[in-house]
Motif scaffolding. Structure first.
Motif, mmCIF file in Angstrom:
data_model
loop_
_atom_site.group_PDB
_atom_site.id
_atom_site.type_symbol
_atom_site.label_atom_id
_atom_site.label_comp_id
_atom_site.label_asym_id
_atom_site.label_seq_id
_atom_site.Cartn_x
_atom_site.Cartn_y
_atom_site.Cartn_z
ATOM 1 N N ASP B 40 0.860 -1.184 0.000
ATOM 2 C CA ASP B 40 0.000 0.000 0.000
ATOM 3 C C ASP B 40 0.898 1.236 0.000
ATOM 4 O O ASP B 40 1.761 1.385 0.874
ATOM 5 C CB ASP B 40 -0.896 -0.031 1.243
ATOM 6 C CG ASP B 40 -1.879 1.114 1.259
ATOM 7 O OD1 ASP B 40 -3.055 0.887 0.963
ATOM 8 O OD2 ASP B 40 -1.460 2.259 1.548
ATOM 9 N N ALA B 42 0.380 4.261 0.741
ATOM 10 C CA ALA B 42 0.241 5.176 1.872
ATOM 11 C C ALA B 42 0.763 4.552 3.169
ATOM 12 O O ALA B 42 1.572 5.159 3.879
ATOM 13 C CB ALA B 42 -1.217 5.582 2.035
ATOM 14 N N SER B 43 0.331 3.343 3.471
ATOM 15 C CA SER B 43 0.668 2.740 4.767
ATOM 16 C C SER B 43 1.931 1.893 4.722
ATOM 17 O O SER B 43 2.514 1.599 5.764
ATOM 18 C CB SER B 43 -0.488 1.852 5.241
ATOM 19 O OG SER B 43 -0.594 0.696 4.418
ATOM 20 N N GLU B 45 1.931 -1.153 4.038
ATOM 21 C CA GLU B 45 1.523 -2.525 4.356
ATOM 22 C C GLU B 45 1.716 -3.462 3.164
ATOM 23 O O GLU B 45 1.404 -3.101 2.030
ATOM 24 C CB GLU B 45 0.039 -2.507 4.751
ATOM 25 C CG GLU B 45 -0.511 -3.849 5.201
ATOM 26 C CD GLU B 45 -2.020 -3.802 5.485
ATOM 27 O OE1 GLU B 45 -2.518 -4.722 6.130
ATOM 28 O OE2 GLU B 45 -2.684 -2.842 5.053
ATOM 29 N N ASN B 106 -2.175 2.449 -4.844
ATOM 30 C CA ASN B 106 -3.398 2.903 -4.178
ATOM 31 C C ASN B 106 -4.519 1.979 -4.638
ATOM 32 O O ASN B 106 -4.652 1.728 -5.847
ATOM 33 C CB ASN B 106 -3.724 4.346 -4.557
ATOM 34 C CG ASN B 106 -2.764 5.332 -3.919
ATOM 35 O OD1 ASN B 106 -2.295 5.118 -2.812
ATOM 36 N ND2 ASN B 106 -2.464 6.415 -4.631
#
Lengths: 138, 138
Positions: B40, B42-43, B45, B106
């Motif tokens: 991911d 953003a994170s 992960e 994303n």
């Protein structure tokens, strides 16, 4: 490959057992390997992608340090044994169908991972800004 | 596999070219695949581990969305085409010897990734606290 180790883990069961069960039943491929993704436990950075056979997975679980199977050398590979870049496993995860592992590790020695001297093997981005793929240092 | 696509990328060169060069020359395995790790954007992960053949890699580069090769179905796989969980590629990296890719994405739709309904395929930890490996929800 260690013959006795290939029976270290129970044979994979049903799809439901694989996905929702609590028993570790890795789905080794035809070469006896599962894919292993290794990230830095602190930063989350992707360090490397490697492979494990049953023996290396068993040794990783026993010792708490990452052992892989080197496909190029055809041998068990205790990561960092010569370089000092020992990887201590903070957490191990497995994916839905149990054919890929994720290790979150702390790296000893100089903190490096890649044989080229970089911290991570993924040091190049694929750039497509000119409509053609090229590699640039990340 | 698309025959014309297998020649979409130049053949791998020397070890130095592979590791230090600026030319994308993926080292597809005997099945015509490279491993792809998807996180991911953003994170950070880890969402999934999958595979790409030359055609799926070319389509990913062209469209900016993740296309894989489904080994179970034996077909090109536009991730999210039916579920809405389209993965837009924010960054693509390649590893030192060019046989593994890393996509930072994303995720559209409900943000999920795993066919079991979870956000990530790596929803279970391997627990060894009792000296025996078992799987627990992460």
């Amino acid at each position: 490959m260690c013959a006795s180790c290939s029976s270290s883990f129970p044979a994979p069961g049903s799809k439901t057992d694989l996905e929702e069960g609590t028993v570790l039943t890795p789905r080794f491929n035809a070469d006896g390997l599962v894919t292993c993704v290794t990230t830095d436990a602190a930063s989350g950075e992707l360090l490397m992608v490697a492979h494990m056979n049953a023996e290396s997975l068993a040794k990783t679980l026993e010792t708490g340090e990452a052992w892989y199977w080197s496909r190029s050398r055809g041998e068990l590979w205790h990561k960092g044994a010569t370089s000092g870049q020992i990887q201590t496993v903070v957490e191990m995860r497995i994916d839905c169908d149990q054919d890929a592992l994720w290790l979150k590790v702390n790296v000893a020695g100089d903190g490096g991972c890649c044989h080229t001297g970089r911290r991570s093997c993924f040091y190049r981005k694929v750039d497509t800004t000119d409509g053609k793929a090229s590699l640039v240092q990340a």
